[in-house]
Write an enzyme that holds these catalytic residues in place. Structure first.
Site, PDB file in Angstrom:
ATOM      1  N   SER A 259       0.827  -1.211   0.000  1.00  0.00           N
ATOM      2  CA  SER A 259       0.000   0.000   0.000  1.00  0.00           C
ATOM      3  C   SER A 259       0.862   1.263   0.000  1.00  0.00           C
ATOM      4  O   SER A 259       0.344   2.356  -0.147  1.00  0.00           O
ATOM      5  CB  SER A 259      -0.925  -0.002   1.224  1.00  0.00           C
ATOM      6  N   CYS A 348       4.078 -11.686  12.367  1.00  0.00           N
ATOM      7  CA  CYS A 348       5.101 -11.138  13.271  1.00  0.00           C
ATOM      8  C   CYS A 348       4.423 -10.525  14.495  1.00  0.00           C
ATOM      9  O   CYS A 348       4.998  -9.691  15.181  1.00  0.00           O
ATOM     10  CB  CYS A 348       5.981 -10.127  12.547  1.00  0.00           C
TER      11      CYS A 348
HETATM   12  N1  SAH Z   1       7.908  -8.505   3.184  1.00  0.00           N
HETATM   13  C1  SAH Z   1       8.628  -7.293   3.497  1.00  0.00           C
HETATM   14  C2  SAH Z   1       8.233  -6.685   4.825  1.00  0.00           C
HETATM   15  C3  SAH Z   1       6.759  -6.394   4.951  1.00  0.00           C
HETATM   16  S1  SAH Z   1       6.403  -5.119   6.095  1.00  0.00           S
HETATM   17  C4  SAH Z   1      10.126  -7.562   3.441  1.00  0.00           C
HETATM   18  O1  SAH Z   1      10.524  -8.717   3.252  1.00  0.00           O
HETATM   19  O2  SAH Z   1      10.900  -6.625   3.589  1.00  0.00           O
HETATM   20  C5  SAH Z   1       4.708  -4.883   5.863  1.00  0.00           C
HETATM   21  C6  SAH Z   1       4.330  -4.048   4.638  1.00  0.00           C
HETATM   22  O3  SAH Z   1       2.925  -4.118   4.511  1.00  0.00           O
HETATM   23  C7  SAH Z   1       4.677  -2.573   4.689  1.00  0.00           C
HETATM   24  O4  SAH Z   1       5.475  -2.251   3.577  1.00  0.00           O
HETATM   25  C8  SAH Z   1       3.325  -1.835   4.582  1.00  0.00           C
HETATM   26  O5  SAH Z   1       3.381  -0.702   3.743  1.00  0.00           O
HETATM   27  C9  SAH Z   1       2.459  -2.885   3.960  1.00  0.00           C
HETATM   28  N2  SAH Z   1       1.020  -2.844   4.252  1.00  0.00           N
HETATM   29  C10 SAH Z   1       0.404  -2.681   5.435  1.00  0.00           C
HETATM   30  N3  SAH Z   1      -0.927  -2.858   5.317  1.00  0.00           N
HETATM   31  C11 SAH Z   1      -1.172  -3.124   3.997  1.00  0.00           C
HETATM   32  C12 SAH Z   1      -2.342  -3.432   3.241  1.00  0.00           C
HETATM   33  N4  SAH Z   1      -3.538  -3.496   3.821  1.00  0.00           N
HETATM   34  N5  SAH Z   1      -2.196  -3.682   1.939  1.00  0.00           N
HETATM   35  C13 SAH Z   1      -0.978  -3.611   1.338  1.00  0.00           C
HETATM   36  N6  SAH Z   1       0.166  -3.369   2.013  1.00  0.00           N
HETATM   37  C14 SAH Z   1       0.070  -3.120   3.325  1.00  0.00           C
END
Ligand code: SAH
Length: 404
Positions: A259, A348
């Site tokens: 997002s 997490c």
């Molecule tokens: N997989 C990543 C870490 C994920 S952190 C890695 O390996 O580095 C979680 C992410 O989810 C963040 O970037 C945040 O912007 C996104 N996020 C949070 N809620 C969301 C939603 N409802 N839809 C899409 N992305 C979302």
């Protein structure tokens, strides 16, 4: 350096019978277990913890505003909490990491200190090349900031220390966020690191946590190893940790959703930095919950799906709402997988334990009407150890599942 803030007068005395968890070496003193605080300890000061019978239990750091009234620095009565104490703890933490050096040293990116699991509650230190990123989230850690930063730089030889004390949990401690260089300069640009042979740039000043999710290193390698020729969907991709590893593993195509436009822009830079063909990636700015349904309407299918959402349940009180969110995304992911496809699904959330998480995923499989086998139980990489006496340190859990 400053002298020890120990006040000999300060003491926390527990209610009768509440010493048991400390005797099992759990390092937190909950406010509900406290009978009285003797003396007038300041926030972060070292206090003695004693049972209602007067028995010594440990030296801890006092957190007046938190539900956790104290965190134990040392369980031994003869210990002194001073500069030398922190030097010893930091040296030990580093010595533990040298055993892991093969996997991580080449990358220049590693967690050096993992809070309670390294005997330093509230202290996280990550290394990114010449930079140490310090994240302090308890009153005790806060109080010893200068000593910890100076010692960590001396012991590691790192040239710069940058503080990223802006985690949500700090508010519960009544601490004000602090994001600034402690020694050396503020980074003028993101820091180049390598993980599993893939290049990234960690934005330690503005990125999530300390700049990069180091805990997923080993799990990203598992995704890479299974990606060859496959169509991969990376949900909650952030700056592309899993996406880039899938591309490195020869994925036919990777679709990645987040997002955050900024995170996706960084993911695109990472694709270019590694010379991967941009035609093999589609980075979509969208809400994962909505986008998965859209894919279903479009009858899209994938061979490998990664679900690495943010913390839906920071504490157990959020577990029920979080469970619904986890179930939803896992259900839709199962529906989008080709038979024999692989789902890497993570949580997490400290408030959702491994067995509960597995139950949620099992429920999603039933509702999606697919048969699912677990091939691997996943956790954080070994530079994020779990202290057996402190199960709360096991925050990241994942299942590698195969359908059909
Ligand atoms: N997989 C990543 C870490 C994920 S952190 C890695 O390996 O580095 C979680 C992410 O989810 C963040 O970037 C945040 O912007 C996104 N996020 C949070 N809620 C969301 C939603 N409802 N839809 C899409 N992305 C979302």
């Amino acid at each position: 350096m400053r002298s020890s803030p120990v006040s000999n007068m300060s003491r926390i005395v527990l209610k009768p019978g509440r010493e048991k968890s400390l005797q099992r070496r759990h390092p937190w003193v909950f406010s509900g277990a406290v009978a009285r605080v003797e003396g007038e300890p300041e926030s972060g000061a070292t206090v003695e913890i004693r049972s209602s019978q007067g028995g010594f239990l440990g030296w801890g750091a006092y957190s007046p505003k938190s539900q956790i009234s104290a965190r134990i620095w040392d369980f031994h009565e003869g210990a002194r909490i001073d500069t030398e104490f922190f030097a010893g703890r930091l040296r030990k933490a580093l010595a533990r990491r040298t055993l892991l050096a093969d996997a991580t040293a080449a990358s220049g990116a590693m967690r050096l200190v993992h809070g309670e699991a390294d005997g330093l509650p509230g202290v996280v230190i990550d290394r990114f090349g010449d930079w140490l990123v310090l994240q302090l989230s308890s009153a005790g850690a806060w109080r010893w900031r200068d000593e910890i930063a100076t010692l960590a730089a001396d012991i590691t030889g790192a040239r710069h220390v940058f503080e990223r004390s802006d985690a949500d949990v700090m508010m519960l401690e009544g601490l004000t966020p602090r994001v600034e260089p402690v020694s050396g300069d503020a980074p003028s640009a993101p820091i180049a690191i390598e993980e599993n042979g893939v290049r990234f740039e960690a934005d330690i000043a503005r990125g999530h946590k300390t700049g990069f999710y180091l805990d997923q290193r080993d799990n990203r390698a598992l995704v890479r190893d299974l990606s060859s020729g496959r169509e991969v969907l990376d949900c909650f991709c952030y700056t592309g940790g899993f996406t880039l590893n899938a591309l490195a593993g020869g994925a036919a195509f990777v679709t990645a959703i987040d997002s955050s436009g900024d995170a996706l822009a960084a993911a695109r830079r990472h694709v270019r930095l590694n010379d991967f063909p941009e035609a093999r990636v589609d980075l979509i700015e969208a809400d994962v919950f909505a986008q998965l349904r859209k894919f279903r309407d479009q009858a899209r299918q994938f061979d490998v799906i990664v679900l690495d959402p943010p913390k839906f349940a920071p504490t157990a009180s959020h577990a029920e709402k979080a469970a619904r969110a986890y179930k939803d995304i896992n259900l839709w992911a199962f529906k989008l997988l080709r038979p024999g496809g692989i789902l890497f699904t993570f949580s997490c959330s400290g408030g959702v334990h491994r067995d509960l998480f597995q139950k949620i995923v099992a429920g999603a499989a039933v509702d999606a009407d697919v048969e699912v086998r677990v091939l691997h139980h996943m956790s954080a990489a070994a530079d994020h150890p779990v202290m057996l006496a402190f199960p709360e340190s096991e925050y990241l859990k994942g299942l590698m599942c195969q359908t059909g």
